[in-house]
Structure formats: structure tokens, C-alpha cells
Design an enzyme around this catalytic site. Structure first.
Site, PDB file in Angstrom:
ATOM      1  N   SER A  11       0.815  -1.220   0.000  1.00 50.26           N
ATOM      2  CA  SER A  11       0.000   0.000   0.000  1.00 50.26           C
ATOM      3  C   SER A  11       0.845   1.265   0.000  1.00 50.26           C
ATOM      4  CB  SER A  11      -0.955   0.007   1.196  1.00 50.26           C
ATOM      5  OG  SER A  11      -0.233  -0.033   2.413  1.00 50.26           O
ATOM      6  N   SER A  51      13.924  -7.725   5.900  1.00 51.75           N
ATOM      7  CA  SER A  51      14.321  -7.627   7.302  1.00 51.75           C
ATOM      8  C   SER A  51      14.720  -6.184   7.586  1.00 51.75           C
ATOM      9  CB  SER A  51      15.462  -8.616   7.570  1.00 51.75           C
ATOM     10  OG  SER A  51      15.879  -8.570   8.914  1.00 51.75           O
ATOM     11  N   TYR A  93      10.775  -4.754  18.268  1.00 50.18           N
ATOM     12  CA  TYR A  93      10.878  -4.779  16.807  1.00 50.18           C
ATOM     13  C   TYR A  93      12.141  -5.527  16.379  1.00 50.18           C
ATOM     14  CZ  TYR A  93      11.609  -3.061  12.042  1.00 50.18           C
ATOM     15  OH  TYR A  93      11.835  -2.974  10.695  1.00 50.18           O
ATOM     16  N   LYS A 109      12.637  -8.961  14.036  1.00 45.16           N
ATOM     17  CA  LYS A 109      13.483  -9.022  12.854  1.00 45.16           C
ATOM     18  C   LYS A 109      14.635 -10.007  13.028  1.00 45.16           C
ATOM     19  CE  LYS A 109      11.342  -6.201  10.056  1.00 45.16           C
ATOM     20  NZ  LYS A 109      10.718  -6.691   8.812  1.00 45.16           N
TER      21      LYS A 109
END
Length: 289
Positions: A11, A136, A150, A154
Site C-alpha cells: 500500500s 528484514s 521490533y 526481525k
């Protein structure tokens, strides 16, 4: 025959740029997103005569993933390339994060990768061919202040990619790569900065001093420093495209000189991850060699 590509999270930003670029180069692109109201820029690409179709897909919803994969298989009989791009930033201390947030950041950034990979894997295995690229981050190699959850997600993507490359690739010719950008000028980065500035709770109590140091460091970067750290979505998409078109893709790749410098202590001995991949294969699958 044009290769068929499934890309998640298209998007905005990198996903949108990559979908448009690949369609313009002649790939058959299925660009997916949660909110089809954001599809207009990619529909314009399709309107120019390129093979690009937008499908709904939420990486947290297995049914939507399976519906998208089934549609592609029904229409083309195969998926040659999967780009697991969908993800979300999260900046908050472990103490401040609530249980639902901890589950969400891992679900979007890691479990979503696994769900989408699982959905395409049988089709690629049947073809004995395929390429899976997981977007990543340098945060998947180097832990950073206030980004621990976060980064953990990852790091999980990195481990997953390495493990799949160690046996799926040599057994079924399905190649895996983790692409590791630094900063990207995008809605993603802007939303994380907005979260930082709006979340006053981070600036209270014992964390206040270190938080102000962190936020101040971001705000005080010179234009030259910012230009070194951040890339455009188009620049990162070009690196992803180079991985897609490589005959021998790396297991991991950074997307800028800054990203390479930032991760140098972790990656200098084996920048592409290929040496580690070979070592694991030779050590743990030695009976087959």
C-alpha cells in the site's frame, strides 16, 4: 514466460515501489495489502497495460493469505517469487509495552512471514524452483535502543531465513534471502517517529534521560547524516530486484553503505551469509554430500 510474483504490504513505501517496478519490467505481479482503499497508485500502473493485480491480504489472517495464493495458482498455476515485505515498526520499552502489543509486533513482523512462506512453499517445492525474499532490517542484526521488540521480531526473521536456506534451498532449489535496509523515507518511518514523539510515557521516570538522548540524536541529524542513513523506497527496491534477478542470490544483503558500516561487526567475516550457509549444510547434512 514471465515470472509470477506475490508481494505483501504494497500500500505504501517499498512494497508499492517494488510492485510497480517489477510490473513495468514485465513480471506478473500480485500486489497485496490489507486496505484496498490504498490501491490507487498501483491500479494506475495496471491501467498503463502492465500485468499487475491488487489482492486483499492481511499477514495476520491465514484465510486471506490462502485466498490470495489460491487465486494466483488458479490463474497462473505457479508462484515463482514471494516477497515478504509487510511489517510494522514499534518503539517502546519492554516495561511500557502491554501484552497485546508484544504479541502484535511479533505477529506482524515474524509470524506473517512464516504464514505467507508456508502458503507458497508446497507449490514451489512441487516445481523444484522458487525464490523467497524476506524484508528484514539492520535491526535484525543489531539491537537498538527503544526498538527491542521490533529488533527481536526481525532477529527472528533472520534466523528463519538462515534456517530455511540451510535445507530447503539445497533440497528443493527454493532460494531464501533476507534484505536488510537501514532507514527508508516512507510512511513507515514517519509513523514510527510520530509514535516516538506522541508517546509521552517513554519520557517519564528512569527512562527519561536516555529517551531524550535517543530522540535528540534523531532530531539533531544534519541533512548530510540523514541522507547517508536514509534511502528512498525506489533505491531499496532496486536492491531487492538485483536479488530477484541474481543467479546465485545472497542469504543476506544490506541495501546501503551506511547499513553495511552499521552492521560491520556482525557481517564483515561473511557479508552475504553464503559461507555460513555452506558450513551449516556441510556440518548438518553431511550424510547427503
Amino acid at each position: 514466460m514471465s515470472k509470477v510474483v506475490l508481494i505483501t504490504g504494497t500500500s505504501t513505501g517499498l512494497g508499492q515501489s517494488l510492485a510497480a517496478k517489477m510490473a513495468e519490467l514485465g513480471y506478473v505481479v500480485y500486489a497485496t495489502m490489507r486496505d484496498l482503499a490504498k490501491a490507487a497508485p498501483l491500479l494506475e500502473v495496471a491501467d498503463r497495460g502492465h500485468s499487475l493485480r491488487v489482492l486483499p491480504l492481511d499477514v495476520q489472517n491465514t484465510a486471506t493469505i490462502q485466498n490470495a495464493v489460491d487465486t494466483i495458482i488458479r490463474e497462473h498455476g505457479r508462484i515463482d517469487i514471494l516477497v515478504n515485505n509487510a511489517g510494522a515498526g514499534f518503539v517502546k520499552t519492554t516495561e511500557m509495552a502491554i501484552e497485546a502489543e508484544m504479541q502484535w509486533v511479533m505477529d506482524v513482523n515474524f509470524h506473517g512471514v512464516v504464514r505467507c512462506t508456508k502458503a507458497v512453499l508446497a507449490h514451489m517445492r512441487k516445481m523444484r524452483s522458487g525464490r523467497i525474499i524476506n524484508i528484514s532490517s539492520v535491526g535484525g542484526l543489531v539491537g537498538q535502543p527503544f526498538n527491542e521488540l521490533y529488533c527481536a521480531a526481525k532477529f527472528a526473521v533472520e534466523g528463519y531465513t538462515e534456517a530455511m536456506a540451510s535445507y530447503i534451498q539445497p533440497s528443493f532449489n527454493i532460494q531464501f534471502t533476507a534484505v536488510e535496509p537501514g532507514g527508508i523515507y516512507s510512511e513507515f518511518a514517519n509513523s514510527v517517529l510520530s509514535q516516538l514523539q506522541a508517546d509521552g510515557g517513554l519520557a517519564e521516570g528512569d527512562y527519561r534521560g536516555v529517551f531524550e538522548q535517543y530522540l535528540g540524536g534523531i532530531q539533531q541529524r544534519t541533512p548530510e547524516q540523514t541522507a547517508r542513513l536514509y534511502q528512498t523506497a525506489e533505491q531499496v527496491a532496486q536492491v531487492v530486484l538485483e536479488v530477484v534477478e541474481s543467479d546465485d542470490p545472497p542469504v543476506r544483503v544490506r541495501t546501503s553503505s551506511w547499513a553495511n558500516e552499521f552492521c560491520a561487526y556482525k557481517t564483515d567475516a561473511d557479508p552475504s551469509g553464503k559461507a555460513q550457509q555452506k558450513m551449516v549444510i556441510d556440518t548438518m547434512l553431511h550424510a547427503n554430500h
